[in-house]
Design a protein around this motif. Structure first.
Motif, PDB file in Angstrom:
ATOM      1  N   GLU A   1       0.773  -0.799   0.109  1.00 17.26           N
ATOM      2  CA  GLU A   1       0.332   0.115  -0.072  1.00 17.26           C
ATOM      3  C   GLU A   1       0.953   0.935  -0.152  1.00 17.26           C
ATOM      4  O   GLU A   1       0.486   2.359  -0.205  1.00 17.26           O
ATOM      5  N   LEU A   2       2.141   0.949   0.557  1.00 20.57           N
ATOM      6  CA  LEU A   2       2.967   2.092   0.568  1.00 20.57           C
ATOM      7  C   LEU A   2       3.693   2.598  -0.658  1.00 20.57           C
ATOM      8  O   LEU A   2       3.642   4.087  -0.965  1.00 20.57           O
ATOM      9  N   MET A   3       3.307   1.942  -1.784  1.00 15.42           N
ATOM     10  CA  MET A   3       3.609   1.996  -3.477  1.00 15.42           C
ATOM     11  C   MET A   3       2.616   2.131  -4.413  1.00 15.42           C
ATOM     12  O   MET A   3       1.708   1.164  -4.588  1.00 15.42           O
ATOM     13  N   LYS A   4       2.056   3.000  -5.380  1.00 16.18           N
ATOM     14  CA  LYS A   4       0.958   3.077  -5.913  1.00 16.18           C
ATOM     15  C   LYS A   4       1.160   2.114  -7.830  1.00 16.18           C
ATOM     16  O   LYS A   4       2.873   1.344  -7.689  1.00 16.18           O
ATOM     17  N   GLU A   5       0.114   1.609  -8.056  1.00 14.96           N
ATOM     18  CA  GLU A   5       1.024   0.846  -9.062  1.00 14.96           C
ATOM     19  C   GLU A   5       2.112   1.397 -10.442  1.00 14.96           C
ATOM     20  O   GLU A   5       2.848   0.711 -10.786  1.00 14.96           O
ATOM     21  N   ASN A   6       2.000   2.301 -10.821  1.00 17.33           N
ATOM     22  CA  ASN A   6       3.013   3.453 -11.200  1.00 17.33           C
ATOM     23  C   ASN A   6       4.292   3.054 -10.251  1.00 17.33           C
ATOM     24  O   ASN A   6       5.006   4.074 -10.863  1.00 17.33           O
ATOM     25  N   ASP A   7       4.621   2.757  -9.458  1.00 14.43           N
ATOM     26  CA  ASP A   7       6.141   3.191  -8.370  1.00 14.43           C
ATOM     27  C   ASP A   7       6.118   3.863  -7.953  1.00 14.43           C
ATOM     28  O   ASP A   7       7.125   4.518  -7.703  1.00 14.43           O
ATOM     29  N   GLU A   8       4.720   5.146  -7.655  1.00 14.63           N
ATOM     30  CA  GLU A   8       5.042   5.973  -7.422  1.00 14.63           C
ATOM     31  C   GLU A   8       4.886   5.931  -5.671  1.00 14.63           C
ATOM     32  O   GLU A   8       3.354   5.168  -5.463  1.00 14.63           O
ATOM     33  N   PRO A   9       5.541   6.923  -4.731  1.00 12.06           N
ATOM     34  CA  PRO A   9       5.140   6.117  -3.333  1.00 12.06           C
ATOM     35  C   PRO A   9       3.739   6.963  -2.786  1.00 12.06           C
ATOM     36  O   PRO A   9       3.337   7.618  -3.894  1.00 12.06           O
ATOM     37  N   SER A  10       3.384   6.376  -1.964  1.00 11.01           N
ATOM     38  CA  SER A  10       1.815   6.951  -1.262  1.00 11.01           C
ATOM     39  C   SER A  10       2.316   8.821  -1.208  1.00 11.01           C
ATOM     40  O   SER A  10       3.074   9.101  -0.857  1.00 11.01           O
ATOM     41  N   SER A  11       1.138   9.729  -1.362  1.00  9.39           N
ATOM     42  CA  SER A  11       1.456  10.782  -1.020  1.00  9.39           C
ATOM     43  C   SER A  11       1.688  11.933  -0.466  1.00  9.39           C
ATOM     44  O   SER A  11       2.555  12.821  -0.295  1.00  9.39           O
ATOM     45  N   TRP A  12       1.748  10.724   1.231  1.00  7.01           N
ATOM     46  CA  TRP A  12       2.597  10.723   2.350  1.00  7.01           C
ATOM     47  C   TRP A  12       3.475  11.127   1.971  1.00  7.01           C
ATOM     48  O   TRP A  12       4.795  12.363   2.011  1.00  7.01           O
ATOM     49  N   PHE A  13       4.488  10.403   1.442  1.00  5.25           N
ATOM     50  CA  PHE A  13       6.003  10.501   0.957  1.00  5.25           C
ATOM     51  C   PHE A  13       6.133  11.907  -0.225  1.00  5.25           C
ATOM     52  O   PHE A  13       7.777  12.018  -0.463  1.00  5.25           O
ATOM     53  N   LEU A  14       4.948  12.075  -0.921  1.00  2.03           N
ATOM     54  CA  LEU A  14       5.770  12.996  -1.618  1.00  2.03           C
ATOM     55  C   LEU A  14       6.153  14.672  -1.119  1.00  2.03           C
ATOM     56  O   LEU A  14       6.126  15.489  -1.697  1.00  2.03           O
ATOM     57  N   SER A  15       5.051  14.787  -0.208  1.00  2.00           N
ATOM     58  CA  SER A  15       5.214  16.249   0.607  1.00  2.00           C
ATOM     59  C   SER A  15       6.910  16.134   0.765  1.00  2.00           C
ATOM     60  O   SER A  15       7.236  15.304   1.778  1.00  2.00           O
ATOM     61  N   LEU A  16       7.302  17.753   0.963  1.00  2.14           N
ATOM     62  CA  LEU A  16       7.725  18.757   1.552  1.00  2.14           C
ATOM     63  C   LEU A  16       8.012  19.234   3.120  1.00  2.14           C
ATOM     64  O   LEU A  16       9.040  18.529   3.894  1.00  2.14           O
ATOM     65  N   TRP A  17       7.037  18.942   3.376  1.00  2.47           N
ATOM     66  CA  TRP A  17       5.977  19.338   4.592  1.00  2.47           C
ATOM     67  C   TRP A  17       6.194  18.583   5.510  1.00  2.47           C
ATOM     68  O   TRP A  17       6.856  18.442   6.411  1.00  2.47           O
ATOM     69  N   THR A  18       6.532  16.540   5.038  1.00  2.00           N
ATOM     70  CA  THR A  18       6.397  15.947   5.803  1.00  2.00           C
ATOM     71  C   THR A  18       7.411  15.111   5.488  1.00  2.00           C
ATOM     72  O   THR A  18       8.025  14.148   6.614  1.00  2.00           O
ATOM     73  N   LEU A  19       8.269  16.024   5.353  1.00  2.00           N
ATOM     74  CA  LEU A  19       9.691  15.559   5.241  1.00  2.00           C
ATOM     75  C   LEU A  19      10.674  16.051   6.192  1.00  2.00           C
ATOM     76  O   LEU A  19      10.967  15.531   7.149  1.00  2.00           O
ATOM     77  N   GLN A  20      10.226  17.585   6.451  1.00  2.00           N
ATOM     78  CA  GLN A  20      10.649  17.661   7.827  1.00  2.00           C
ATOM     79  C   GLN A  20       9.769  16.939   8.613  1.00  2.00           C
ATOM     80  O   GLN A  20      10.815  17.216  10.603  1.00  2.00           O
ATOM     81  N   GLU A  21       8.907  16.801   8.880  1.00  2.00           N
ATOM     82  CA  GLU A  21       7.684  16.351  10.030  1.00  2.00           C
ATOM     83  C   GLU A  21       8.773  15.263  10.514  1.00  2.00           C
ATOM     84  O   GLU A  21       8.675  14.048  11.620  1.00  2.00           O
ATOM     85  N   ALA A  22       9.625  13.985   8.987  1.00  2.00           N
ATOM     86  CA  ALA A  22       9.949  12.437   9.222  1.00  2.00           C
ATOM     87  C   ALA A  22      10.493  13.064   9.940  1.00  2.00           C
ATOM     88  O   ALA A  22      11.310  11.951  11.081  1.00  2.00           O
TER      89      ALA A  22
END
Length: 555
Positions: A198-219
């Motif tokens: 579930e963490l990866m979509k069918e086109n090998d694109e990560p879940s949208s949470w992993f796309l965000s720059l703001w969530t990078l900071q929070e991680a």
């Protein structure tokens, strides 16, 4: 206890980048991320009462929710009123914001910090103050939870974790009671093979949470954050223990690089040679997002380099400034009323970060700012007036970021050199970053130059240069103990001049960058253009490298 390579938020105090240095230990001051005097969050969401409350004195225990929504706001901005929230909230196409109060009840916590309900949704002074206080807000939280609102279930992820856990036990357990039978392994493989991750979509694109720059900071601020689905279901193991992001990345790191004894004992195993797709995808996730490297090291420049992979609708610097502890530029701009999370940013370096933010990062972290690696094509070189005489393809960048963002960014992690007592070379503090992302250098610690006399005493060193083309490659010199002077002469040939410029010193051993220039005499006082094309480490102690007055501009 799960293995933990990534640091949790309580261990930030062990990170050398965020502690006060010993006297004369390093050349520049590095501050702690969280000031003890920084305020608590001004607002929290009271889950049971379903309303936003103002925190007046001591805050109650609360949980932070990390999620992404900004890029999915409706095209015609629509603000809706949520009962209990003192401001209107933007709608988005990912989920119905009106459902949030009831959804948050499923987490079974009394108080929650969620930006939509706890951060005034405007560019008021109160909003800007809370944005600048994100570090304290996330560090003081009891727990942090990543809400992956495009993930429906954990079936595939749980099956993948079963498989990875089985493999880890089989290659590391010494207690006979922990021996993994073939039957259990086959069962685990079979279960994993039937699911998608579930963490990866069918086109090998990560879940949208992993796309965000703001969530990078929070991680980065809370690497031990827990993961939950759209319906607020936490990712748990079979004992009910949450599997955090740092746990997931740690297990991937352990299984990616087995030790020699494991490889010798299990040279080939049919049960594990056939890896289910949902098991291979987490390795791709860690690599694409750079989280595997980032959460293991948690160095500030790694955060900035990783930002190249992420998307941000606006204000990229604001999205990561708290993770870097670089806030002075923002507070100055905010006081003038010119910049909020939705404000207009001018003078962007490489169309990415404001020049004042970039300069503050360089001042704060010194030489490590200049150690990232990036491939550069001839188009970029042509943008610099006066930069001529180079081959068609060039390598190097003085900036740890680029103007192109995405999973396959050309920027690589900064070069890290193990050291006991790092000390920046004094000349670096005088380097000036221009708005066109070049660096003006008036003074440099030149330890070697390809045009120097061949009679100079040899310096044993490790030298690596970067070569271009479609992909960036690093080419090491043939011998790790080669003479630095001889290596530079070999690189320079008849048409170029190479300089080895010291950035850091560690008990007499030096590390730094290689700068390349055409072998052309330029009459004074015209400045000389150079490009960064590699790096070096000396392998023996030598006297301090003195400052040399130069007139350079490095692309």
């Amino acid at each position: 206890m799960y293995p933990r390579y990534a640091r949790d938020k309580q261990l930030w105090s062990e990170n050398e980048y965020f502690n006060e240095p010993a006297k004369d230990d390093i050349a520049r001051e590095i501050w702690k991320l969280v000031d003890k005097n920084s305020p608590d969050p001004r607002y929290l969401w009271d889950v049971k009462s379903k309303k936003t409350i103002r925190v007046h004195q001591r805050h109650p225990e609360y949980v932070c929710i990390s999620h992404t929504w900004g890029r999915w706001t409706v095209k015609l901005p629509s603000h809706v009123s949520i009962p209990g929230v003192p401001w209107k909230v933007l709608e988005n196409t990912l989920y119905n914001v009106r459902d949030l109060p009831n959804m948050l009840l499923k987490l079974k916590y009394d108080f929650i910090w969620l930006d939509l309900f706890c951060l005034p949704q405007d560019d008021s002074p109160e909003h800007r103050a809370e944005v600048a206080n994100q570090t304290a807000i996330f560090h003081r939280a009891k727990k942090c939870i990543a809400w992956l609102n495009d993930v429906e279930t954990w079936d595939g992820t749980e099956a993948a974790m079963d498989y990875l856990g089985m493999k880890y036990l089989r290659t590391s357990a010494t207690d006979p009671e922990l021996a993994v039978s073939d039957k259990r392994v086959k069962s685990s493989i079979s279960a994993a093979a039937d699911h998608c991750l579930e963490l990866m979509k069918e086109n090998d694109e990560p879940s949208s949470w992993f796309l965000s720059l703001w969530t990078l900071q929070e991680a980065a601020l809370c690497p031990d954050l827990q993961l939950c689905t759209r319906s607020m279901e936490l990712l748990l193991d079979k004992t009910g223990t949450p599997i955090s992001l740092s746990t997931l990345i740690a297990i991937l790191s352990l299984l990616r690089t087995p030790n020699r004894s494991q490889m010798a004992e299990f040279p080939s195993d049919p049960l594990f040679d056939i890896v289910p797709e949902c098991v291979s995808k987490p390795f791709l996730l860690g690599k694409m997002t750079k989280l595997e490297w980032l959460l293991e090291h948690l160095s500030p420049m790694d955060i900035m380099v990783a930002s190249n992979t992420r998307t941000c609708k606006r204000s990229r610097a604001v999205a990561i400034m708290n993770a870097l502890g670089v806030l002075d530029w923002y507070k100055t701009e905010s006081e003038g009323g010119n910049l909020g999370t939705g404000g207009k940013e001018e003078k962007l370096v490489l169309d990415t970060f404001p020049i004042e933010f970039v300069r503050e990062v360089a001042r704060k972290y010194g030489t490590v700012f200049y150690t990232a690696v990036e491939s550069v094509n001839s188009y970029r070189v042509k943008t610099h007036e006066g930069l001529w005489g180079f081959p068609d393809v060039h390598i190097g960048s003085m900036m740890p970021f680029s103007e192109t963002h995405g999973w396959y960014t050309s920027v690589m992690n900064a070069v890290t050199v193990p050291a006991i007592q790092k000390k920046d070379h004094e000349a670096v503090a005088s380097w000036h970053i221009n708005e066109n992302r070049s660096v003006r250098i008036r003074s440099a610690g030149i330890i070697s130059c390809s045009s120097d006399s061949a009679n100079k005493s040899p310096i044993k060193s490790f030298v690596a240069t970067m070569e271009g083309g479609e992909r960036l490659t690093i080419v090491q010199n043939k011998s790790a103990h080669a003479d630095l002077h001889a290596s530079l002469r070999e690189l320079a040939g008849d048409k170029m001049v190479f300089y080895a410029v010291v950035l850091q010193e560690d008990y007499g051993q030096k590390s730094g960058i290689l700068l390349q220039a055409p072998r052309t005499r330029i009459p004074k006082p015209r400045k000389r253009w150079l490009i960064k094309t590699g790096f070096f480490n000396t392998l023996e102690s030598s006297p301090p490298t003195l400052c040399t007055a130069v007139n350079w501009c490095v692309a």
